[in-house]
Design a protein around this motif. Structure first.
Motif, mmCIF file in Angstrom:
data_model
loop_
_atom_site.group_PDB
_atom_site.id
_atom_site.type_symbol
_atom_site.label_atom_id
_atom_site.label_comp_id
_atom_site.label_asym_id
_atom_site.label_seq_id
_atom_site.Cartn_x
_atom_site.Cartn_y
_atom_site.Cartn_z
ATOM 1 N N ASP A 1 0.804 -1.220 0.000
ATOM 2 C CA ASP A 1 0.000 0.000 0.000
ATOM 3 C C ASP A 1 0.838 1.272 0.000
ATOM 4 N N LEU A 2 0.301 2.291 -0.664
ATOM 5 C CA LEU A 2 0.791 3.659 -0.509
ATOM 6 C C LEU A 2 -0.199 4.370 0.394
ATOM 7 N N LEU A 3 0.278 4.947 1.502
ATOM 8 C CA LEU A 3 -0.581 5.604 2.481
ATOM 9 C C LEU A 3 -0.337 7.106 2.459
ATOM 10 N N ILE A 4 -1.394 7.870 2.233
ATOM 11 C CA ILE A 4 -1.314 9.335 2.250
ATOM 12 C C ILE A 4 -2.086 9.808 3.474
ATOM 13 N N SER A 5 -1.369 10.329 4.470
ATOM 14 C CA SER A 5 -1.989 10.724 5.740
ATOM 15 C C SER A 5 -2.285 12.218 5.764
ATOM 16 N N PHE A 6 -3.490 12.552 6.247
ATOM 17 C CA PHE A 6 -3.939 13.943 6.306
ATOM 18 C C PHE A 6 -4.232 14.356 7.747
ATOM 19 N N LYS A 7 -4.036 15.633 8.000
ATOM 20 C CA LYS A 7 -4.436 16.241 9.267
ATOM 21 C C LYS A 7 -4.944 17.640 8.937
ATOM 22 N N SER A 8 -6.202 17.894 9.245
ATOM 23 C CA SER A 8 -6.825 19.200 8.962
ATOM 24 C C SER A 8 -6.689 19.589 7.488
ATOM 25 N N GLY A 9 -6.831 18.593 6.610
ATOM 26 C CA GLY A 9 -6.801 18.865 5.176
ATOM 27 C C GLY A 9 -5.426 18.948 4.563
ATOM 28 N N ASN A 10 -4.377 18.803 5.374
ATOM 29 C CA ASN A 10 -3.006 18.886 4.869
ATOM 30 C C ASN A 10 -2.330 17.518 4.920
ATOM 31 N N ILE A 11 -1.530 17.216 3.893
ATOM 32 C CA ILE A 11 -0.774 15.972 3.885
ATOM 33 C C ILE A 11 0.355 16.067 4.905
ATOM 34 N N VAL A 12 0.414 15.117 5.829
ATOM 35 C CA VAL A 12 1.450 15.137 6.860
ATOM 36 C C VAL A 12 2.484 14.034 6.652
ATOM 37 N N ASP A 13 2.150 13.029 5.833
ATOM 38 C CA ASP A 13 3.107 11.949 5.608
ATOM 39 C C ASP A 13 2.636 11.088 4.439
ATOM 40 N N THR A 14 3.578 10.504 3.718
ATOM 41 C CA THR A 14 3.265 9.500 2.699
ATOM 42 C C THR A 14 4.211 8.333 2.911
ATOM 43 N N GLN A 15 3.652 7.140 2.996
ATOM 44 C CA GLN A 15 4.460 5.959 3.276
ATOM 45 C C GLN A 15 4.118 4.826 2.319
ATOM 46 N N LEU A 16 5.116 4.053 2.002
ATOM 47 C CA LEU A 16 4.947 2.859 1.179
ATOM 48 C C LEU A 16 5.203 1.642 2.047
ATOM 49 N N THR A 17 4.254 0.720 2.083
ATOM 50 C CA THR A 17 4.456 -0.515 2.845
ATOM 51 C C THR A 17 4.965 -1.605 1.916
ATOM 52 N N GLY A 18 5.637 -2.578 2.510
ATOM 53 C CA GLY A 18 6.004 -3.758 1.749
ATOM 54 C C GLY A 18 4.895 -4.790 1.859
ATOM 55 N N ILE A 19 5.154 -5.982 1.361
ATOM 56 C CA ILE A 19 4.233 -7.097 1.550
ATOM 57 C C ILE A 19 4.317 -7.523 3.020
ATOM 58 N N TRP A 20 3.152 -7.826 3.624
ATOM 59 C CA TRP A 20 3.136 -8.338 4.992
ATOM 60 C C TRP A 20 3.119 -9.861 4.921
ATOM 61 N N SER A 21 4.071 -10.510 5.574
ATOM 62 C CA SER A 21 4.078 -11.971 5.634
ATOM 63 C C SER A 21 3.626 -12.466 7.004
ATOM 64 N N LYS A 22 3.175 -11.533 7.848
ATOM 65 C CA LYS A 22 2.646 -11.864 9.161
ATOM 66 C C LYS A 22 1.705 -10.734 9.580
ATOM 67 N N MET A 23 0.841 -11.018 10.531
ATOM 68 C CA MET A 23 -0.056 -9.984 11.029
ATOM 69 C C MET A 23 0.738 -8.951 11.812
ATOM 70 N N VAL A 24 0.437 -7.677 11.561
ATOM 71 C CA VAL A 24 1.118 -6.600 12.284
ATOM 72 C C VAL A 24 0.074 -5.689 12.922
ATOM 73 N N SER A 25 0.422 -5.116 14.051
ATOM 74 C CA SER A 25 -0.448 -4.169 14.738
ATOM 75 C C SER A 25 0.065 -2.758 14.497
ATOM 76 N N LEU A 26 -0.812 -1.875 14.032
ATOM 77 C CA LEU A 26 -0.448 -0.496 13.749
ATOM 78 C C LEU A 26 -1.326 0.447 14.551
ATOM 79 N N ASP A 27 -0.747 1.533 15.035
ATOM 80 C CA ASP A 27 -1.481 2.543 15.789
ATOM 81 C C ASP A 27 -1.803 3.729 14.884
ATOM 82 N N TYR A 28 -3.072 4.141 14.865
ATOM 83 C CA TYR A 28 -3.495 5.273 14.053
ATOM 84 C C TYR A 28 -3.986 6.401 14.954
#
Length: 256
Positions: A46-73
């Motif tokens: 996935d490509l993740l485009i994160s917003f806060k108050s209408g502004n882009i604050v970060d863009t991240q590229l994930t790799g393939i997940w080969s195990k379950m991962v826990s993420l905090d949003y």
């Protein structure tokens, strides 16, 4: 976790992008607290485009997940592009083997996307942003670089839910299993066999939402449970995908 503060929706890409993009998705956390979610292996990145108050604050590229991962949003919004592995070759011309089970920051300019345009459209609607991304990705399709054999490989694994043997696929493609495996490792960082197992597991998740004893695609139930624990740390009976919002992609938001 308060489900009514969480929003998650998926959107279908243009038909010409079907080989490269599984879906676009939108996530919103309107609460002031951090929420944790469990992301299951599914064979996509996935490509993740994160917003806060209408502004882009970060863009991240994930790799393939080969195990379950826990993420905090945190509070805010995310617009995501869920890519199929073939996009690495025919659409994006990049490799993600070095970020297996991980992610990295990546500027949108690397994708032919304009930060300012996305921010402007985000003030209107999520659909406007997705339409812009959809149109931009269509311009990136490199038909002249299409690897027919690689495309067939992913199609066969997907259509068989990862059950068809790699040897039979390699025979059909006309490439040795060793060559296919090397190509897969160069793209996403795991072997063809491991990728096929992830696809089989991913397809099983849709079935166990309805019937936790459904182990179609596995030799027997014990094999299914062993594989399930390998990817999640749980047995099928210990989780309820449709009723627990931690499993964001499988939660039944329509039933809230």
């Amino acid at each position: 976790m308060t489900e009514d503060c969480i929003t998650y929706r998926e959107f279908t890409p243009h038909p010409l992008l079907a080989d490269y993009v599984k879906s676009y998705w939108y996530f919103s956390n309107e609460s002031d607290t951090v929420h944790s979610f469990d992301i299951m292996p599914d064979g996509y990145f996935d490509l993740l485009i994160s917003f806060k108050s209408g502004n882009i604050v970060d863009t991240q590229l994930t790799g393939i997940w080969s195990k379950m991962v826990s993420l905090d949003y945190l509070q805010g919004q995310i617009i995501g592009i869920r890519f199929k592995p073939l996009a690495l070759y025919s659409l994006l011309d990049i490799r993600i083997k070095d970020i297996l089970n991980n992610y990295c920051s990546l500027p949108l300019k690397a994708w032919g996307l304009n930060d300012e345009i996305i921010e402007t459209k985000s003030d209107k609607s999520v659909l406007e942003v997705i339409k812009y991304i959809d149109e931009s990705l269509l311009l990136l399709i490199k038909n002249e670089k299409e690897d027919i054999k690689l495309k067939y490989l992913f199609e066969q694994i997907g259509e068989s839910s990862g059950i068809t043997s790699i040897q039979s696929i390699s025979d059909s493609v006309g490439l040795s299993a060793r060559h296919i495996n090397r190509k897969m490792n160069e793209l996403i960082g795991i072997s063809t066999k491991d990728y096929a197992k992830i696809v089989r597991f991913k397809d099983s998740l849709a079935r166990i939402k309805k019937d936790k004893s459904d182990f179609i695609g596995y030799f027997d139930q014990s094999h299914f449970i062993k594989d399930f624990k390998k990817y999640t740390g749980f047995t099928p009976k210990e989780i309820d995908l449709g009723a627990d919002v931690r499993f964001l992609q499988y939660y039944d938001f329509d039933n809230i």
